[in-house]
Motif scaffolding. Structure first.
Motif, PDB file in Angstrom:
ATOM      1  N   ARG A 298       8.097  -1.201   2.948  1.00 48.69           N
ATOM      2  CA  ARG A 298       7.718  -0.762   1.619  1.00 48.69           C
ATOM      3  C   ARG A 298       6.962  -1.818   0.819  1.00 48.69           C
ATOM      4  NH1 ARG A 298      10.153   3.589  -0.942  1.00 48.69           N
ATOM      5  NH2 ARG A 298       8.776   2.915  -2.623  1.00 48.69           N
ATOM      6  N   CYS A 299       7.012  -3.085   1.219  1.00 43.18           N
ATOM      7  CA  CYS A 299       6.374  -4.125   0.407  1.00 43.18           C
ATOM      8  C   CYS A 299       6.030  -5.322   1.272  1.00 43.18           C
ATOM      9  CB  CYS A 299       7.287  -4.551  -0.746  1.00 43.18           C
ATOM     10  SG  CYS A 299       8.977  -4.945  -0.236  1.00 43.18           S
ATOM     11  N   LEU A 300       4.967  -6.043   0.873  1.00 41.52           N
ATOM     12  CA  LEU A 300       4.591  -7.276   1.565  1.00 41.52           C
ATOM     13  C   LEU A 300       3.755  -8.133   0.634  1.00 41.52           C
ATOM     14  CD1 LEU A 300       1.316  -7.139   2.456  1.00 41.52           C
ATOM     15  CD2 LEU A 300       2.214  -5.584   4.168  1.00 41.52           C
ATOM     16  N   GLN A 301       3.686  -9.409   0.949  1.00 40.78           N
ATOM     17  CA  GLN A 301       2.825 -10.366   0.248  1.00 40.78           C
ATOM     18  C   GLN A 301       2.562 -11.529   1.178  1.00 40.78           C
ATOM     19  OE1 GLN A 301       4.322 -11.739  -3.548  1.00 40.78           O
ATOM     20  NE2 GLN A 301       2.671 -13.239  -3.808  1.00 40.78           N
ATOM     21  N   PHE A 302       1.307 -12.030   1.168  1.00 41.91           N
ATOM     22  CA  PHE A 302       0.994 -13.156   2.046  1.00 41.91           C
ATOM     23  C   PHE A 302       0.165 -14.196   1.314  1.00 41.91           C
ATOM     24  CE2 PHE A 302      -2.749 -10.438   2.722  1.00 41.91           C
ATOM     25  CZ  PHE A 302      -3.799 -11.359   2.745  1.00 41.91           C
ATOM     26  N   ASN A 303       0.193 -15.433   1.874  1.00 41.61           N
ATOM     27  CA  ASN A 303      -0.689 -16.509   1.433  1.00 41.61           C
ATOM     28  C   ASN A 303      -1.416 -17.043   2.654  1.00 41.61           C
ATOM     29  OD1 ASN A 303       1.257 -18.095   2.724  1.00 41.61           O
ATOM     30  ND2 ASN A 303       2.272 -18.658   0.805  1.00 41.61           N
ATOM     31  N   ASP A 304      -1.828 -18.311   2.637  1.00 42.38           N
ATOM     32  CA  ASP A 304      -2.652 -18.845   3.729  1.00 42.38           C
ATOM     33  C   ASP A 304      -1.977 -18.754   5.089  1.00 42.38           C
ATOM     34  OD1 ASP A 304      -4.658 -19.381   2.000  1.00 42.38           O
ATOM     35  OD2 ASP A 304      -4.136 -21.491   1.711  1.00 42.38           O
ATOM     36  N   GLN A 305      -0.683 -18.989   5.157  1.00 43.77           N
ATOM     37  CA  GLN A 305       0.000 -19.025   6.448  1.00 43.77           C
ATOM     38  C   GLN A 305       1.125 -18.005   6.569  1.00 43.77           C
ATOM     39  OE1 GLN A 305      -0.651 -20.764   9.155  1.00 43.77           O
ATOM     40  NE2 GLN A 305      -2.289 -22.080   8.383  1.00 43.77           N
ATOM     41  N   THR A 306       1.798 -17.739   5.455  1.00 41.44           N
ATOM     42  CA  THR A 306       3.055 -16.987   5.497  1.00 41.44           C
ATOM     43  C   THR A 306       2.889 -15.591   4.929  1.00 41.44           C
ATOM     44  OG1 THR A 306       4.265 -19.064   5.227  1.00 41.44           O
ATOM     45  CG2 THR A 306       5.473 -17.027   4.828  1.00 41.44           C
ATOM     46  N   LEU A 307       3.578 -14.649   5.548  1.00 40.42           N
ATOM     47  CA  LEU A 307       3.657 -13.284   5.034  1.00 40.42           C
ATOM     48  C   LEU A 307       5.121 -12.898   4.924  1.00 40.42           C
ATOM     49  CD1 LEU A 307       1.535 -10.222   5.976  1.00 40.42           C
ATOM     50  CD2 LEU A 307       4.015 -10.012   6.080  1.00 40.42           C
ATOM     51  N   MET A 308       5.484 -12.318   3.786  1.00 43.13           N
ATOM     52  CA  MET A 308       6.842 -11.813   3.589  1.00 43.13           C
ATOM     53  C   MET A 308       6.786 -10.303   3.486  1.00 43.13           C
ATOM     54  SD  MET A 308       8.490 -14.558   0.909  1.00 43.13           S
ATOM     55  CE  MET A 308      10.125 -13.861   1.142  1.00 43.13           C
ATOM     56  N   SER A 309       7.742  -9.633   4.118  1.00 45.00           N
ATOM     57  CA  SER A 309       7.773  -8.175   4.111  1.00 45.00           C
ATOM     58  C   SER A 309       9.181  -7.689   3.837  1.00 45.00           C
ATOM     59  CB  SER A 309       7.271  -7.622   5.451  1.00 45.00           C
ATOM     60  OG  SER A 309       8.087  -8.090   6.522  1.00 45.00           O
ATOM     61  N   GLY A 310       9.270  -6.569   3.107  1.00 45.50           N
ATOM     62  CA  GLY A 310      10.558  -5.940   2.825  1.00 45.50           C
ATOM     63  C   GLY A 310      10.589  -4.547   3.415  1.00 45.50           C
ATOM     64  N   SER A 311      11.728  -4.173   3.963  1.00 43.06           N
ATOM     65  CA  SER A 311      11.822  -2.924   4.714  1.00 43.06           C
ATOM     66  C   SER A 311      13.027  -2.113   4.272  1.00 43.06           C
ATOM     67  CB  SER A 311      11.911  -3.224   6.212  1.00 43.06           C
ATOM     68  OG  SER A 311      12.259  -2.083   6.962  1.00 43.06           O
ATOM     69  N   LEU A 312      12.973  -0.831   4.590  1.00 50.08           N
ATOM     70  CA  LEU A 312      14.107   0.044   4.320  1.00 50.08           C
ATOM     71  C   LEU A 312      15.299  -0.270   5.212  1.00 50.08           C
ATOM     72  CD1 LEU A 312      12.302   3.477   3.811  1.00 50.08           C
ATOM     73  CD2 LEU A 312      13.020   1.815   2.090  1.00 50.08           C
ATOM     74  N   ASP A 313      15.124  -1.186   6.196  1.00 47.62           N
ATOM     75  CA  ASP A 313      16.264  -1.614   7.008  1.00 47.62           C
ATOM     76  C   ASP A 313      17.135  -2.637   6.283  1.00 47.62           C
ATOM     77  OD1 ASP A 313      14.850  -4.002   7.128  1.00 47.62           O
ATOM     78  OD2 ASP A 313      14.216  -3.742   9.209  1.00 47.62           O
ATOM     79  N   GLY A 314      16.779  -2.958   5.010  1.00 44.45           N
ATOM     80  CA  GLY A 314      17.600  -3.846   4.183  1.00 44.45           C
ATOM     81  C   GLY A 314      17.301  -5.315   4.360  1.00 44.45           C
ATOM     82  N   THR A 315      16.269  -5.679   5.116  1.00 41.31           N
ATOM     83  CA  THR A 315      15.971  -7.091   5.360  1.00 41.31           C
ATOM     84  C   THR A 315      14.604  -7.463   4.825  1.00 41.31           C
ATOM     85  OG1 THR A 315      14.927  -6.709   7.523  1.00 41.31           O
ATOM     86  CG2 THR A 315      17.326  -7.026   7.471  1.00 41.31           C
ATOM     87  N   ILE A 316      14.471  -8.776   4.590  1.00 41.59           N
ATOM     88  CA  ILE A 316      13.171  -9.385   4.296  1.00 41.59           C
ATOM     89  C   ILE A 316      12.831 -10.294   5.468  1.00 41.59           C
ATOM     90  CG2 ILE A 316      11.922 -10.980   2.785  1.00 41.59           C
ATOM     91  CD1 ILE A 316      13.642  -9.983   0.485  1.00 41.59           C
ATOM     92  N   ARG A 317      11.646 -10.162   5.994  1.00 38.06           N
ATOM     93  CA  ARG A 317      11.213 -11.015   7.102  1.00 38.06           C
ATOM     94  C   ARG A 317      10.071 -11.918   6.649  1.00 38.06           C
ATOM     95  NH1 ARG A 317      12.510  -9.650  12.642  1.00 38.06           N
ATOM     96  NH2 ARG A 317      14.141  -8.037  12.671  1.00 38.06           N
ATOM     97  N   VAL A 318      10.131 -13.150   7.146  1.00 38.09           N
ATOM     98  CA  VAL A 318       9.084 -14.137   6.883  1.00 38.09           C
ATOM     99  C   VAL A 318       8.313 -14.351   8.183  1.00 38.09           C
ATOM    100  CG1 VAL A 318       8.582 -16.460   6.050  1.00 38.09           C
ATOM    101  CG2 VAL A 318      10.573 -15.228   5.153  1.00 38.09           C
ATOM    102  N   TRP A 319       6.977 -14.178   8.112  1.00 36.22           N
ATOM    103  CA  TRP A 319       6.140 -14.228   9.296  1.00 36.22           C
ATOM    104  C   TRP A 319       5.083 -15.320   9.180  1.00 36.22           C
ATOM    105  CZ3 TRP A 319       7.095  -9.994  12.732  1.00 36.22           C
ATOM    106  CH2 TRP A 319       7.807  -8.919  12.179  1.00 36.22           C
ATOM    107  N   ASN A 320       4.692 -15.850  10.325  1.00 40.61           N
ATOM    108  CA  ASN A 320       3.424 -16.561  10.420  1.00 40.61           C
ATOM    109  C   ASN A 320       2.399 -15.522  10.872  1.00 40.61           C
ATOM    110  OD1 ASN A 320       1.119 -17.996  11.277  1.00 40.61           O
ATOM    111  ND2 ASN A 320       2.331 -19.760  11.933  1.00 40.61           N
ATOM    112  N   TRP A 321       1.651 -14.997   9.910  1.00 35.14           N
ATOM    113  CA  TRP A 321       0.803 -13.853  10.234  1.00 35.14           C
ATOM    114  C   TRP A 321      -0.369 -14.237  11.132  1.00 35.14           C
ATOM    115  CZ3 TRP A 321      -4.270 -14.181   8.800  1.00 35.14           C
ATOM    116  CH2 TRP A 321      -4.606 -15.018   7.744  1.00 35.14           C
TER     117      TRP A 321
END
Length: 594
Positions: A298-321
């Motif tokens: 349902r939601c995400l935001q990224f910068n130069d290296q990192t992307l954060m995403s929120g899901s209906l599974d109740g978790t937030i994940r931090v990615w190296n996109w």
């Protein structure tokens, strides 16, 4: 004079003497007699001769005032012209062209229009490059006044982080550091090798001078004339105004697209198919897919290296996109994560469990904000004031203090679930004309009971009422370095309306009507507002007056997310497609407009 001499030479000797005698008498006469002599001559002239006198006098009394005046005054005069008049002035003469094309004049034009609406013409230009406008302001001031760099004190300009001094002593010293370094290196070589011969000294001096020029040219900023900067932005702004764009469609998701974000090169999209896709904007190709969530995103935001995403599974994940690697999983909510936003050291997330969780990367702490009675659909952090805005299905918007962890204001007025809250930039401001125009349109289009602003309320906003004063003073008293929250914000709800709020007083200034079904998405800058809704339409608004300037169609499902930049508009829908509208391309054409 040459023409006069040639014509005089065609006459007889006696005629030449007579005419020369008349000229000498006239030149020797005092001004009063000259005027009398001219009056007598004019009374004896016939119409063809009077017509000749009129044409000759018209040319003789012309004066190039720009040529006659000092350069600084010429800059001042040309600075009052609009862009079209400046271009016309550049065609008058070489001197006019030199001044009319100068950076001093066009810098003022850019400063007056870029990222704001001009108070004179109402025209605004996209930002595109803010750094150059700020860093060269002082040099333009010096050239415009014809003064040396040491004649003016250091200039400070406001920035989001406070005031910064431009062209400080350290920057001036750093600009000459390469030359000093080369000189010291030459001295070391001289000491090591002994006294060189005259030929060697000359050769070494030439070599040092060449290397110094190369270093200085390397460190010299590569900039374009301000006229070209203005022209680029003018083209983009004209395309926005007249509805000229190119469209690119990104297809790949197998379920509705719920969130997106883009920069100059990269587009990131999140979908109900539980994946995040990274796209190359120029080519439209899919670069990679981030897989790991077990439910819709349902939601995400990224910068130069990192992307954060929120899901209906109740978790937030931090990615190296860039690599597609999941760095961290944060399971801190008891329900699906619907919204997240990070700024500065704060990360905020809103959930179906009716709470907002705040993460502080400096203190490594986390805490909950509780007060909403339904799902939290949107959160926006303002790091400068250490506050967070939240929108909820309980039809309210709340402003929270991150230091006291308390709700400091509740905004009520929507009669449907509030899906978006969007604080506006500090540069955004309203004037009385905008308020009057918006109020007239609101009165003509609706009789809603929500509080509108009388035109005179603008004066109250400037003076700030008692509530506004106490609101600001509480922040200044708490921390001298802490700024006040954003002055204005926008909200969108499933009641099909968008509202513009004055944050310090909690008053609703405008209600935007135009969508026929619920508003799901908002994006805005200082020049325009974009909204997407259940009615499958994307609308572009003037945020100051509430006027809908354009409607984009094309999606086959509800528009769930929108993104906005100076030259691009991006929309995502439940039809699984993402559409990118570009307003800066040479092939912009009118298409899909209603």
């Amino acid at each position: 004079m040459e023409q006069l001499q040639n014509e005089l030479g065609t006459l007889s000797q006696s005629d030449q003497q007579g005419i020369a005698h008349v000229w000498s008498l006239f030149s020797a006469a005092p001004p009063k007699h000259r005027k009398l002599m001219l009056q007598g001559i004019l009374t004896q002239c016939c119409f063809p001769q009077l017509s000749f006198v009129q044409e000759s006098v018209r040319d003789l009394i012309k004066i190039d005032f720009i040529q006659a005046l000092p350069t600084e005054i010429g800059f001042k005069i040309l600075g009052y012209l609009d862009s079209k008049s400046l271009c016309n002035a550049a065609m008058v003469s070489q001197r006019w062209r030199t001044l009319a094309d100068d950076d001093v004049v066009w810098h003022k034009m850019c400063e007056q229009h870029i990222d704001r609406k001009c108070t004179k013409c109402g025209w605004g230009l996209p930002l595109l490059e803010k750094t150059r406008l700020r860093t060269e302001k002082r040099q333009m001031q010096l050239r415009a006044t014809g003064r040396a760099i040491h004649d003016l004190p250091p200039v400070t300009v406001p920035t989001p982080d406070g005031y910064v001094e431009m062209e400080s002593q350290s920057s001036r010293e750093s600009s000459v550091a390469p030359a000093n370094t080369l000189a010291s290196a030459g001295q070391k070589r001289k000491i090591a090798t002994g006294l060189p011969s005259p030929e060697a000294s000359i050769k070494r001096a030439c070599s040092q001078s060449l290397r110094q020029d190369q270093v200085e040219s390397y460190f010299q900023p590569r900039v374009r004339p301000w006229k070209n900067v203005y022209k680029d932005r003018y083209k983009v702004s004209t395309n926005w105004k007249h509805g000229r764009w190119t469209t690119k469609v990104f297809k790949g998701h197998t379920n509705g697209v719920m969130c997106l974000q883009f920069d100059d090169n990269i587009l990131a999209t999140g979908s109900y198919d539980s994946t995040i896709k990274i796209w190359d904007i120029e080519t439209g190709t899919e670069l990679r897919t981030l897989v790991g969530h077990t439910s819709g995103i349902r939601c995400l935001q990224f910068n130069d290296q990192t992307l954060m995403s929120g899901s209906l599974d109740g978790t937030i994940r931090v990615w190296n996109w860039r690599t597609g690697q999941c760095i961290r999983v944060v399971p801190h909510h008891n329900g699906g994560v619907i919204s997240l936003h990070f700024e500065g050291s704060f990360v905020a997330s809103g959930s179906m469990d009716k709470t907002i969780r705040i993460y502080n990367s400096l203190s490594k702490g986390t805490f909950l904000l509780q007060g909403h009675t339904d799902w939290v659909n949107a959160v926006k952090v303002d790091a400068a004031s250490r506050t967070v805005f939240s929108a909820s299905d309980d039809c309210t918007v709340r402003l929270w203090d991150l230091d006291t962890k308390q709700c400091i204001r509740v905004f009520e007025g929507h009669v449907g679930q509030v899906q978006q809250v969007l604080p506006l930039p500090a540069e955004f401001d309203l004037d009385e004309a905008d308020l009057v125009a918006g109020e007239k349109e609101d009165d003509a289009s609706s009789t809603t009971s929500s509080p509108h602003v009388h035109p005179s309320f603008h004066l109250a906003l400037d003076a700030e009422d008692d509530v506004t004063k106490s609101f600001g003073e509480s922040y200044r008293a708490a921390d001298a370095k802490r700024s006040s929250p954003p002055r204005y914000m926008l909200t969108g709800a499933l009641d099909s309306t968008i509202r513009l709020w004055h944050v310090p007083s909690g008053r609703c200034l405008h209600t935007f009507f135009g969508h026929v079904e619920g508003v799901w998405a908002l994006a805005a800058d200082t020049l325009r507002l974009v909204s997407g809704a259940e009615d499958r339409m994307v609308k572009v608004w003037d945020p100051r007056t509430g006027k809908c300037e354009r409607t984009h169609t094309g999606h086959l499902g509800p528009v769930t997310c929108v993104g906005l930049s100076d030259s691009r508009l991006c929309t995502g829908s439940e039809d699984c497609e993402v559409r990118m509208y570009s307003f800066d391309g040479p092939g912009c054409e009118r298409q899909g407009s209603a």
